[in-house]
Design a protein around this motif. Structure first.
Motif, PDB file in Angstrom:
ATOM      1  N   VAL A  26       0.871  -1.178   0.000  1.00 28.92           N
ATOM      2  CA  VAL A  26       0.000   0.000   0.000  1.00 28.92           C
ATOM      3  C   VAL A  26       0.902   1.221   0.000  1.00 28.92           C
ATOM      4  CG1 VAL A  26      -1.799   1.274   1.217  1.00 28.92           C
ATOM      5  CG2 VAL A  26      -1.790  -1.227   1.276  1.00 28.92           C
ATOM      6  N   VAL A 134      -4.098   7.321  -1.682  1.00 26.57           N
ATOM      7  CA  VAL A 134      -3.766   5.989  -1.179  1.00 26.57           C
ATOM      8  C   VAL A 134      -3.860   5.037  -2.368  1.00 26.57           C
ATOM      9  CG1 VAL A 134      -4.461   4.096   0.334  1.00 26.57           C
ATOM     10  CG2 VAL A 134      -4.612   6.463   1.138  1.00 26.57           C
ATOM     11  N   SER A 150     -10.273  -0.107  -1.038  1.00 26.63           N
ATOM     12  CA  SER A 150      -9.722   1.249  -0.908  1.00 26.63           C
ATOM     13  C   SER A 150     -10.763   2.215  -0.362  1.00 26.63           C
ATOM     14  CB  SER A 150      -9.189   1.742  -2.260  1.00 26.63           C
ATOM     15  OG  SER A 150     -10.235   1.856  -3.209  1.00 26.63           O
ATOM     16  N   ILE A 153     -10.401   1.588   3.408  1.00 25.31           N
ATOM     17  CA  ILE A 153      -9.117   1.917   4.026  1.00 25.31           C
ATOM     18  C   ILE A 153      -8.779   3.405   3.931  1.00 25.31           C
ATOM     19  CG2 ILE A 153      -6.620   1.561   3.857  1.00 25.31           C
ATOM     20  CD1 ILE A 153      -7.138  -1.297   3.004  1.00 25.31           C
ATOM     21  N   TYR A 157      -7.702   6.262   6.791  1.00 22.93           N
ATOM     22  CA  TYR A 157      -6.336   6.780   6.860  1.00 22.93           C
ATOM     23  C   TYR A 157      -6.339   8.307   6.857  1.00 22.93           C
ATOM     24  CZ  TYR A 157      -1.929   8.570   5.098  1.00 22.93           C
ATOM     25  OH  TYR A 157      -0.795   9.324   4.921  1.00 22.93           O
ATOM     26  N   LEU A 165      -3.849   2.495   8.647  1.00 24.33           N
ATOM     27  CA  LEU A 165      -3.336   1.806   7.458  1.00 24.33           C
ATOM     28  C   LEU A 165      -2.588   0.538   7.858  1.00 24.33           C
ATOM     29  CD1 LEU A 165      -3.514   2.541   4.443  1.00 24.33           C
ATOM     30  CD2 LEU A 165      -1.210   3.494   4.623  1.00 24.33           C
ATOM     31  N   CYS A 169      -3.571  -3.468   6.980  1.00 21.76           N
ATOM     32  CA  CYS A 169      -2.634  -4.413   6.357  1.00 21.76           C
ATOM     33  C   CYS A 169      -2.485  -5.680   7.198  1.00 21.76           C
ATOM     34  CB  CYS A 169      -1.277  -3.753   6.144  1.00 21.76           C
ATOM     35  SG  CYS A 169      -1.282  -2.461   4.874  1.00 21.76           S
TER      36      CYS A 169
END
Length: 571
Positions: A26, A134, A150, A153, A157, A165, A169
């Motif tokens: 990422v 991102v 996405s 996430i 973030y 983030l 992961c």
């Protein structure tokens, strides 16, 4: 139906092994006043990218300045991999590819970038704007899936920083492998995504998840398709020319898609690539392409013919740069269409093709600029059915499903005669002798195939009429054909080896060895062992019973040899 859920018992010994089954890394890209677009952060931190890869990601992570994208924007890009990154778990790779449709296989030569870009006014910043992206980098073409990921996430973030983030992961590193046919429950940041990766055996147009029991406690939302884009929304500007576009993609012609935003051009490119399913599009394609791309000079040179590639662009500079390209598709924003307040249609009054030389930089009108002459005529039955769907005011999802089914039936009708001819090149099973080398496939002869089309061509399964033979001749010069033929030849050759091994396992090899020299016996043992090793490395699909029977016979024969030879064979 198999159900795969993440649990600690299934986790590998090494960290990030499961993460690497889904993502490479990422990236967070920001705008630096001195450097421009710059890589701010990569996770996991041990992942390496070349300088060229990093530069491409940074430039592609931001829309062109002329796009004027405010707020949140999502789109896709695709870049070449400078170094091949492979997993060490061959068993897992085999499970993930064994039943996977060829269009969803992991890409060994390119990365897909799934971008979530945010641009908002911020008076506290010197530039006056907050600009950051991102980027999820993966080898998997799961466009819908990673868009959803996405979408979960990136906002977290932006609101809460790097720890979110990192947590995401680590959640992904607990996921099961992306094995086709299994229903996967994927935990992510306090929710569970419910998905299923299609298999080769799936009936087109069906959604297995619709027929499964979904627990609201464990699956807050489900994703019906991990990869399919909305064909109707993305092709609404060029609906009158969908048959022409299908031909251009099928034969690998160079195409430029010009659009006002990365979302529009990348979505349109993906719609074009998917229109020849279940064939895999094997030429290059770049859903979003900029003047900073490392392949810019390669793809814009005028000293040679344009390469076989589909490019999505937004910069007006490309209007002049690509004016010599044979096929230019111009679209407006996704879902906006080019028909004012009216609905898109397959037969609008202004649907005529335009000459490439006529394209203008500031012309907002959508359309196709080409001199290409179609081999096939438009399918009148489909046009009638699709027009009825439009008149009845059905949903975009319904329209998209009609388009996808039509493209699928058209491609299948095109491929069936090729498959039928290829099957005739396969040796008969009675020709397979266990004590001789496996027979080989007869060579594919284009002219011999063409002779079969007149009586056994696509006209038997398709209502589309036209010069099918001319289209086949053009297709057989394309990368799409080369890849299809090579893949099918490998599959058929492995089938021959599999049949040969089965015949061997059913033969009394000990009796065969009675009047043979030691050299001949040792040679036979080594050949059989080589075949068994191919099975164990998943290059040949043979039953365990066959392998066990052969292994037992080889062991028994080895015991009859002198001790010195037994010692050599044991090494």
């Amino acid at each position: 139906m198999e159900l795969a859920a993440a649990n600690e018992d299934e986790r590998p010994v090494l960290p990030w092994d499961q993460f690497s089954q889904w993502l490479h890394c990422v990236c967070v890209v920001t705008f630096d006043l001195e450097l421009g677009q710059a890589m701010e952060f990569m996770y996991p931190t041990h992942i390496e990218l070349s300088d060229v890869e990093k530069a491409n990601i940074c430039y592609l992570a931001f829309p062109d300045s002329n796009s004027g994208c405010m707020g949140d924007t999502q789109y896709w890009f695709r870049i070449r991999r400078n170094s091949l990154y492979r997993t060490n778990n061959k068993d897992t790779d085999y499970q993930c590819t064994k039943d996977c449709p060829v269009t969803l296989l992991k890409d060994e030569t390119h990365y897909y970038g799934y971008v979530y870009f945010r641009q908002v006014r911020d008076k506290t910043l010197k530039r006056g704007y907050f600009q950051k992206s991102v980027v999820l980098l993966s080898s998997l073409p799961y466009f819908n899936f990673f868009k959803e990921i996405s979408d979960i996430i990136a906002p977290e973030y932006f609101d809460n920083g790097v720890p979110c983030l990192e947590a995401a992961c680590h959640d992904i590193d607990k996921w099961p492998s992306p094995i086709p046919g299994q229903i996967l429950n994927l935990p992510l940041m306090g929710m569970v995504l419910h998905v299923r990766i299609p298999t080769k055996q799936d009936k087109p147009g069906t959604n297995v998840l619709d027929n499964t029991d979904k627990s609201p406690d464990r699956t807050p939302f489900s994703l019906s398709s991990i990869h399919e884009v909305d064909l109707y929304q993305n092709l609404s500007d060029v609906l009158p020319h969908i048959h022409l576009l299908w031909e251009l993609v099928l034969i690998g012609e160079p195409i430029v898609v010009m659009a006002p935003s990365p979302t529009a051009c990348s979505s349109t490119v993906l719609a074009l690539v998917s229109c020849i399913n279940p064939l895999r599009y094997c030429s290059d394609y770049r859903p979003y392409f900029t003047i900073h791309d490392s392949e810019f000079k390669e793809y814009t040179t005028k000293t040679q013919a344009p390469p076989s590639v589909i490019l999505g662009v937004t910069n007006p500079f490309f209007t002049k740069t690509f004016q010599h390209w044979p096929h230019i598709v111009r679209v407006r924003e996704v879902g906006l269409g080019n028909y004012g307040g009216s609905k898109p249609t397959l037969t609008p009054s202004d649907s005529k093709l335009k000459k490439s030389s006529a394209i203008k930089t500031l012309d907002p009108k959508s359309g196709i600029y080409t001199k290409y002459k179609q081999f096939l005529k438009k399918d009148k039955n489909f046009i009638k059915a699709f027009t009825k769907s439009l008149v009845e005011n059905k949903t975009s999802k319904t329209h998209s499903a009609l388009l996808r089914r039509h493209f699928l039936e058209l491609t299948q009708s095109f491929i069936i005669p090729l498959e039928r001819y290829l099957a005739s090149l396969m040796p008969l099973q009675k020709c397979i002798s266990p004590l001789k080398a496996p027979p080989t496939l007869k060579p594919f002869r284009p002219n011999d195939f063409i002779q079969t089309v007149e009586n056994n061509g696509p006209q038997l399964t398709s209502g589309t009429r036209g010069d099918w033979i001319g289209l086949y001749r053009r297709f057989m010069r394309s990368a799409n054909f080369e890849h299809w033929l090579e893949r099918r030849k490998v599959e058929m050759e492995m089938k021959l080896v599999s049949l040969h091994m089965t015949a061997l396992s059913e033969t009394d090899l000990m009796a065969w060895c009675q009047d043979k020299s030691e050299v001949e016996v040792v040679d036979m043992i080594l050949r059989i062992r080589q075949k068994i090793s191919l099975v164990k490395s998943h290059k040949i699909d043979v039953s365990n019973i066959t392998v066990d029977q052969l292994s037992e016979q080889v062991t028994n024969i080895t015991k009859t040899l002198p001790l010195d030879l037994q010692g050599i064979l044991s090494k």
